[in-house]
Design a protein around this motif. Sequence first.
Motif, PDB file in Angstrom:
ATOM      1  N   ALA A 196      13.161   3.837  10.093  1.00  0.00           N
ATOM      2  CA  ALA A 196      14.174   2.917   9.563  1.00  0.00           C
ATOM      3  C   ALA A 196      13.855   1.456   9.907  1.00  0.00           C
ATOM      4  N   ALA A 197      13.197   1.227  11.024  1.00  0.00           N
ATOM      5  CA  ALA A 197      13.008  -0.134  11.567  1.00  0.00           C
ATOM      6  C   ALA A 197      12.397  -1.117  10.567  1.00  0.00           C
ATOM      7  N   GLY A 198      11.364  -0.681   9.852  1.00  0.00           N
ATOM      8  CA  GLY A 198      10.694  -1.573   8.898  1.00  0.00           C
ATOM      9  C   GLY A 198      11.603  -1.981   7.756  1.00  0.00           C
ATOM     10  N   ASP A 220       4.542  -8.360   6.526  1.00  0.00           N
ATOM     11  CA  ASP A 220       4.247  -7.515   7.688  1.00  0.00           C
ATOM     12  C   ASP A 220       5.148  -6.281   7.718  1.00  0.00           C
ATOM     13  N   PHE A 221       6.425  -6.452   7.381  1.00  0.00           N
ATOM     14  CA  PHE A 221       7.326  -5.304   7.374  1.00  0.00           C
ATOM     15  C   PHE A 221       6.923  -4.311   6.279  1.00  0.00           C
ATOM     16  N   SER A 222       6.446  -4.826   5.146  1.00  0.00           N
ATOM     17  CA  SER A 222       5.973  -3.955   4.060  1.00  0.00           C
ATOM     18  C   SER A 222       4.766  -3.143   4.514  1.00  0.00           C
ATOM     19  N   LYS A 223       3.866  -3.777   5.259  1.00  0.00           N
ATOM     20  CA  LYS A 223       2.688  -3.075   5.787  1.00  0.00           C
ATOM     21  C   LYS A 223       3.137  -2.021   6.806  1.00  0.00           C
ATOM     22  N   TRP A 264      -6.455  -2.544  12.017  1.00  0.00           N
ATOM     23  CA  TRP A 264      -5.532  -2.918  10.935  1.00  0.00           C
ATOM     24  C   TRP A 264      -4.591  -1.779  10.557  1.00  0.00           C
ATOM     25  N   HIS A 265      -4.547  -0.705  11.383  1.00  0.00           N
ATOM     26  CA  HIS A 265      -3.563   0.370  11.193  1.00  0.00           C
ATOM     27  C   HIS A 265      -2.544   0.380  12.326  1.00  0.00           C
ATOM     28  N   LEU A 318       2.664   2.144   6.684  1.00  0.00           N
ATOM     29  CA  LEU A 318       2.081   2.937   7.779  1.00  0.00           C
ATOM     30  C   LEU A 318       3.085   3.918   8.389  1.00  0.00           C
ATOM     31  N   GLN A 319       4.375   3.574   8.370  1.00  0.00           N
ATOM     32  CA  GLN A 319       5.426   4.390   8.999  1.00  0.00           C
ATOM     33  C   GLN A 319       6.609   4.559   8.042  1.00  0.00           C
TER      34      GLN A 319
END
Length: 167
Positions: free
Chosen positions: A85-87, A73-76, A48-49, A80-81
Amino acid sequence: GMLLLLTFIWIGGRRINNFFVNRGDQAMQAQDYQVARSDYTWAIRVDWHDAHAYLNRGYALQNLNNDERAVRDFSKYIELQPAQAAGYLARAMSQARLGHKAEAIGDFSAAIERDPTNPVAFAGRARAQADLERWQPAVEDMSTALRLRPSQPDYLLDRARYYSQLD
């Protein structure tokens, strides 16, 4: 004995995670977003990471027109990252499609902070500003997008439309 067992379980978990991530990536390439979503879900259940799995499951959900779930999902992924910029860019796109213009502008801005050379982020922020009838910042952002990608006719057309709205 216990350490050896845990090591085997961990290696096995990595291998299972990699299997589903690779299958998900192949499904994305084939534009089979339903299968990709499912494979990334299995990869996340094992690890889950796994930032890559969250980001790509988000993209799959976007392609399935499920922007609410994609935003999660983008928030998660961002959690994590946070330096990537991608998220932020991906979440901004979904927020804009959901009609959450202010949140979209915030995420486009965060993406631009992390990657000031991405014309898509400037164009996205310009369009969200225009939706809120903020014509001057819309013109400025679209001008930056055009400077970064001069061969984009829809950027030119959008900017002309925003200019016509200025007093």
